[in-house]
Design a protein around this motif. Structure first.
Motif, PDB file in Angstrom:
ATOM      1  N   GLN A   1       0.809  -1.223   0.000  1.00  0.00           N
ATOM      2  CA  GLN A   1       0.000   0.000   0.000  1.00  0.00           C
ATOM      3  C   GLN A   1       0.839   1.269   0.000  1.00  0.00           C
ATOM      4  OE1 GLN A   1      -2.333  -0.756   3.467  1.00  0.00           O
ATOM      5  NE2 GLN A   1      -3.809  -2.041   2.363  1.00  0.00           N
ATOM      6  N   SER A   2       2.064   1.186   0.507  1.00  0.00           N
ATOM      7  CA  SER A   2       2.913   2.379   0.543  1.00  0.00           C
ATOM      8  C   SER A   2       3.732   2.525  -0.744  1.00  0.00           C
ATOM      9  CB  SER A   2       3.853   2.319   1.751  1.00  0.00           C
ATOM     10  OG  SER A   2       4.760   1.243   1.605  1.00  0.00           O
ATOM     11  N   GLY A   3       3.571   1.582  -1.690  1.00  0.00           N
ATOM     12  CA  GLY A   3       4.284   1.660  -2.954  1.00  0.00           C
ATOM     13  C   GLY A   3       5.648   0.987  -2.942  1.00  0.00           C
TER      14      GLY A   3
END
Length: 171
Positions: free
Chosen positions: A41-43
């Protein structure tokens, strides 16, 4: 019905294990780890699930592989999945193995120097028996791509001499 095909990039988790069958045919077992990466989700890239398979290579291709790769190397592999079954201590056992059709180093983060294997008698790796024509490490005499500038004055098998190139193939 044919066996399911697998094509992918894997990492060798052990050195290849070369053995010879009772008939004298070479057999190599390679332990392969196929893993995937995905973005969280944070890349950030994170490792996802890993699939471990034993790969089996036979004949001259087995000997070539044993000399060419080592533990930790990333390889591109293509083959067919097969379930092997046996009995051990009265219990039936089975595991899925990959019958390797083609395998070689992945060149994304590595380099490789390729040389044509001598011998082999056409048993594996797409080699034809007797194609060496007595030339060590060379291409077959009927190979139009193997012409050097000393043979017909062509550069790399293409062109009209003196280093020029044309769109016409040498055959």
């Amino acid at each position: 019905m044919s066996l399911p095909n697998v094509n992918g990039t894997a990492r060798l988790i052990e050195d290849p294990q070369l053995r010879y069958s009772a008939s004298g045919s070479a057999v190599v077992t390679v332990r392969l780890a196929f893993n995937s990466r995905k973005k969280d989700q944070s890349g950030q890239w994170v490792d996802d699930a890993t699939c471990f398979l034993d790969g089996k290579v036979f004949g001259q291709a087995a000997e070539n592989l044993a000399e060419s790769v080592a533990r930790g190397l990333e390889v591109v592999v293509s083959g067919r999945l097969k379930t092997e079954s046996w009995e051990q201590d009265g219990a039936k056992r089975s595991k899925t193995v990959l019958l390797v059709d083609s395998i070689g180093p992945a060149l994304r983060y590595a380099t490789a120097k390729v040389s044509k294997a001598s011998g082999g008698g056409g048993q594996g790796g797409g080699q034809r028996g007797g194609s060496g024509g007595g030339r060590q490490g060379g291409a077959p005499a009927e190979d139009p791509w193997a012409q050097s500038s000393a043979q017909g004055g062509q550069a790399g098998g293409w062109g009209g001499g003196s280093g020029g190139y044309s769109d016409e193939a040498p055959f």
